[in-house]
Design a protein around this motif. Structure first.
Motif, PDB file in Angstrom:
ATOM      1  N   GLY A  25       0.789  -1.210   0.000  1.00 36.75           N
ATOM      2  CA  GLY A  25       0.000   0.000   0.000  1.00 36.75           C
ATOM      3  C   GLY A  25       0.823   1.263   0.000  1.00 36.75           C
ATOM      4  N   ASN A  26       0.530   2.152   0.947  1.00 37.75           N
ATOM      5  CA  ASN A  26       1.160   3.458   0.974  1.00 37.75           C
ATOM      6  C   ASN A  26       2.452   3.480   1.775  1.00 37.75           C
ATOM      7  N   ALA A  27       3.213   2.416   1.704  1.00 41.71           N
ATOM      8  CA  ALA A  27       4.477   2.351   2.435  1.00 41.71           C
ATOM      9  C   ALA A  27       5.446   3.398   1.917  1.00 41.71           C
ATOM     10  N   SER A  28       6.223   3.964   2.829  1.00 37.87           N
ATOM     11  CA  SER A  28       7.175   4.997   2.440  1.00 37.87           C
ATOM     12  C   SER A  28       8.613   4.588   2.666  1.00 37.87           C
ATOM     13  N   ILE A  29       8.829   3.438   3.321  1.00 37.23           N
ATOM     14  CA  ILE A  29      10.186   2.971   3.602  1.00 37.23           C
ATOM     15  C   ILE A  29      10.321   1.555   3.073  1.00 37.23           C
ATOM     16  N   ASP A  30      11.239   1.352   2.142  1.00 39.34           N
ATOM     17  CA  ASP A  30      11.452   0.008   1.621  1.00 39.34           C
ATOM     18  C   ASP A  30      12.654  -0.614   2.329  1.00 39.34           C
ATOM     19  N   SER A  43       6.075   5.941   8.402  1.00 41.38           N
ATOM     20  CA  SER A  43       6.883   4.827   8.922  1.00 41.38           C
ATOM     21  C   SER A  43       6.432   3.490   8.351  1.00 41.38           C
ATOM     22  N   LYS A  44       5.499   3.512   7.426  1.00 38.59           N
ATOM     23  CA  LYS A  44       5.013   2.253   6.876  1.00 38.59           C
ATOM     24  C   LYS A  44       6.069   1.648   5.949  1.00 38.59           C
ATOM     25  N   ILE A  45       6.112   0.318   5.959  1.00 38.32           N
ATOM     26  CA  ILE A  45       7.205  -0.432   5.340  1.00 38.32           C
ATOM     27  C   ILE A  45       6.726  -1.188   4.108  1.00 38.32           C
ATOM     28  N   SER A  46       7.619  -1.269   3.130  1.00 40.13           N
ATOM     29  CA  SER A  46       7.389  -2.157   1.987  1.00 40.13           C
ATOM     30  C   SER A  46       8.592  -3.073   1.834  1.00 40.13           C
ATOM     31  N   ALA A  47       8.377  -4.159   1.102  1.00 38.77           N
ATOM     32  CA  ALA A  47       9.461  -5.110   0.837  1.00 38.77           C
ATOM     33  C   ALA A  47       9.479  -5.406  -0.655  1.00 38.77           C
ATOM     34  N   ASN A  48       9.358  -4.378  -1.428  1.00 36.59           N
ATOM     35  CA  ASN A  48       9.206  -4.535  -2.871  1.00 36.59           C
ATOM     36  C   ASN A  48      10.452  -5.064  -3.565  1.00 36.59           C
ATOM     37  N   SER A  49      11.610  -4.936  -2.926  1.00 34.26           N
ATOM     38  CA  SER A  49      12.851  -5.365  -3.568  1.00 34.26           C
ATOM     39  C   SER A  49      13.287  -6.760  -3.182  1.00 34.26           C
ATOM     40  N   LEU A  50      12.541  -7.394  -2.312  1.00 35.82           N
ATOM     41  CA  LEU A  50      12.902  -8.758  -1.937  1.00 35.82           C
ATOM     42  C   LEU A  50      12.473  -9.716  -3.048  1.00 35.82           C
ATOM     43  N   PRO A  51      13.208 -10.793  -3.232  1.00 33.49           N
ATOM     44  CA  PRO A  51      12.904 -11.728  -4.322  1.00 33.49           C
ATOM     45  C   PRO A  51      11.746 -12.646  -3.999  1.00 33.49           C
ATOM     46  N   ILE A  52      10.572 -12.056  -3.843  1.00 27.26           N
ATOM     47  CA  ILE A  52       9.403 -12.872  -3.530  1.00 27.26           C
ATOM     48  C   ILE A  52       8.233 -12.397  -4.383  1.00 27.26           C
TER      49      ILE A  52
END
Length: 243
Positions: A54-59, A234-243
């Motif tokens: 969603g609206n995550a700002s920290i990857d 402070s919301k988190i994303s993990a868009n760069s992980l290989p999943i």
């Protein structure tokens, strides 16, 4: 909401105090997960679809650093929850034994948070995520039921998060350490579950009756849950992980 890492001095004093406290209190100790934990982590390789953050700002980034940042974010959240729980008005509604358990778990989570912070500072100082700001506005810190229910939710989520991300770790040192930490998180979950409902520590909602394996969640699935307790910015994303 205060910064998640500001409470160290108030809660645990210096590192030596924390270590001494953890040695004195023995109900929950770090366990050597070793090869068994590594096997369990590897067995959780079959994950479900990733849910966008969603609206995550920290990857969290990619590779092992991304996984470490992911774990650091979750440990920040857990540590902040227990710090606030111990400081809150509802803490007095817990029994003396329950207060001791929650206090010990708080210390463990703070130690986990600081471990990941130190590891990331050493391995990738320019890629470490910042201290996060929680949003516990929907959490009931005023009653025993509210504290324990939220603790159960965080601990179950934490265990499933480690299980779902362990296979992504490349560095064997990090993998073994993740195994040691997830075993502690599982002890937390089991303890909280038994406080709420004795004997529920490994019921079918978290352990498959057919495989005997613990539930796992992908980073994407976990972050949808975690972001509900993180403030905007402070919301988190993990868009760069290989999943």
């Amino acid at each position: 909401m205060e910064n998640l890492t500001k409470n160290d001095e108030l809660i645990i004093g210096d590192e030596g105090t924390l270590n001494a406290k953890m040695q004195r209190r023995s109900f929950l100790r770090y366990a050597g997960a070793g090869a068994a934990a590594m096997s369990v982590l590897a067995a959780c390789k079959n994950n479900n679809d990733v849910t966008p953050s969603g609206n995550a700002s920290i990857d969290v980034g990619s590779g092992d650093v991304g996984i470490l940042n992911y774990a650091y974010a979750l440990e920040q959240l857990e540590a902040a929850f227990y710090i606030q729980a111990v400081k809150g008005s509802g803490f007095a509604s817990l029994s003396v034994q329950e207060q001791a358990y929650i206090t010990d778990i708080r210390d463990h989570e703070v130690a986990h948070r600081e471990f990941f912070k130190a590891a990331l500072t050493a391995a990738a100082p320019t890629n470490i995520i910042p201290a996060l700001t929680p949003d516990f506005s929907k959490v009931d810190f005023t009653t025993r039921a509210g504290i324990l229910a939220q603790a159960k939710a965080f601990e179950d989520t934490g265990v499933s998060a480690y299980n779902g991300a362990g296979y992504l770790i490349v560095n064997p040192v990090y993998l073994v350490l993740a195994g040691k930490i997830v075993s502690v998180e599982a002890r937390h979950a089991a303890t909280i579950r038994d406080l709420l409902s004795y004997g529920s520590f490994s019921d079918s909602t978290v352990v498959s009756t057919s495989t005997g394996l613990e539930t796992s969640r992908t980073p994407g699935q976990v972050l949808v849950i975690a972001n509900a307790y993180l403030a905007a910015g402070s919301k988190i994303s993990a868009n760069s992980l290989p999943i």
